[in-house]
Design an enzyme around this catalytic site. Structure first.
Site, PDB file in Angstrom:
ATOM      1  N   GLY A  37      48.904  47.969  37.343  1.00  0.00           N
ATOM      2  CA  GLY A  37      49.765  46.634  37.384  1.00  0.00           C
ATOM      3  C   GLY A  37      49.306  45.820  38.354  1.00  0.00           C
ATOM      4  O   GLY A  37      48.587  46.193  39.449  1.00  0.00           O
ATOM      5  N   CYS A  38      49.459  44.505  38.298  1.00  0.00           N
ATOM      6  CA  CYS A  38      49.203  43.440  39.141  1.00  0.00           C
ATOM      7  C   CYS A  38      49.790  43.759  40.894  1.00  0.00           C
ATOM      8  O   CYS A  38      49.045  43.988  41.699  1.00  0.00           O
ATOM      9  CB  CYS A  38      49.602  42.165  38.716  1.00  0.00           C
ATOM     10  N   PHE A  39      51.298  43.686  40.883  1.00  0.00           N
ATOM     11  CA  PHE A  39      51.808  44.242  42.139  1.00  0.00           C
ATOM     12  C   PHE A  39      51.162  45.156  42.876  1.00  0.00           C
ATOM     13  O   PHE A  39      51.065  45.689  43.727  1.00  0.00           O
ATOM     14  CB  PHE A  39      53.521  44.187  42.037  1.00  0.00           C
TER      15      PHE A  39
END
Length: 309
Positions: free
Chosen positions: A118-120
């Site tokens: 995921g990005c975060f």
């Protein structure tokens, strides 16, 4: 993803499958690709390919693979969260490797399939992995991070409309963001006894792309020692760069880079981690994983220029 692959020196796109856009030219949907490709979205797909990118919503990747038989020799890179956690990393005969190159590069090179992070999760892990690698996460971790509106996807929502997002800032999923599960899993991979709380406050930013995260935790390292630790950990990783100077989002938006700033304030190490949520946080990292899986230059197709000014 399509923008990167169209310009990748080692890729031929066999098809782009879509139920909702079948028959439409890709440039009719993604208008920035007008002049770059005459491909149309296809209702059907074939398995005479080397790699399949799954760019569908969370939960839909598993449904797709349950409904469609993909030969084991076709490598899959999934951008959803369906296979990221160890307990979900197997589906029938398929095993998924967590695709964070700065953590699992050698495993990725021989992986059958990839669960793209995921990005975060990517941004925050890259800010913490060097400390975990030396067993130095001995205290609670405090994080504040702000992401651009593209982090919400393309579906319309009350908090993604321009009139709401512009000149605005808000907190969401405080202390219980789903990416904390990935982060904890990776930190325990490097520091098996890690059991400290991670206090994460995510913000919705009034910009389109990028994530900026500020992280601090108590630690006895001096600033020089911490800086050396981070630089040594990321030596040889072409997209992650460490400094003790101030950094800003315009340096990394439209690139596959992550910049990390390391400073010491009193008894606390202070880390800033920045990256583009659509590239290093999603499609760029997926292509980076493909490059590693097929023995290509890790940077192939990803030598992108930042949008600074």
């Amino acid at each position: 993803m399509l923008r990167i692959l169209i310009n990748h020196p080692n890729v031929d796109i066999a098809f782009v499958h879509s139920n909702s856009n079948a028959g439409n030219y890709i440039y009719e949907v993604h208008t920035d690709l007008f002049g770059d490709t005459d491909l149309k979205f296809a209702a059907e797909f074939n398995t005479d390919i080397d790699v399949l990118f799954l760019c569908v919503g969370h939960g839909d990747a598993k449904k797709f693979l349950d409904a469609n038989e993909i030969p084991d020799e076709v490598k899959i890179i999934d951008l959803s969260q369906d296979f990221r956690l160890n307990q979900n990393s197997k589906l029938k005969s398929k095993n998924f490797t967590y695709g964070l190159p700065e953590l699992n590069r050698e495993t990725i090179k021989t992986a059958e399939n990839i669960a793209n992070p995921g990005c975060f999760a990517t941004c925050l892990q890259l800010g913490l992995l060097p400390l975990a690698s030396k067993g130095l996460l001995d205290n609670e971790v405090h994080i504040t991070a702000t992401t651009g509106s593209t982090g919400a996807g393309q579906s319309l929502a009350a908090t993604s409309h321009f009139t709401w997002r512009n000149d605005n800032l808000s907190v969401y999923k405080v202390f219980n963001h789903q990416h904390l599960n990935e982060i904890g899993q990776s930190l325990k991979q490097l520091q098996s006894g890690f059991d400290k709380a991670i206090h994460f406050v995510p913000y919705r930013g009034d910009f389109t792309r990028g994530i900026i995260a500020s992280i601090y935790t108590e630690n006895d390292l001096s600033e020089d020692e911490a800086l050396a630790l981070y630089q040594n950990y990321y030596e040889g990783h072409p997209f992650t760069h460490v400094t003790n100077r101030n950094i800003d989002l315009k340096q990394i938006v439209n690139t596959n880079k992550c910049f990390i700033q390391v400073q010491k304030h009193g008894n606390k190490i202070f880390i800033v981690s920045i990256m583009d949520n659509l590239l290093k946080g999603a499609s760029g990292q997926a292509v980076q994983n493909m490059n590693l899986m097929f023995g290509l230059d890790e940077r192939a197709g990803l030598r992108l220029k930042a949008t600074a000014f």
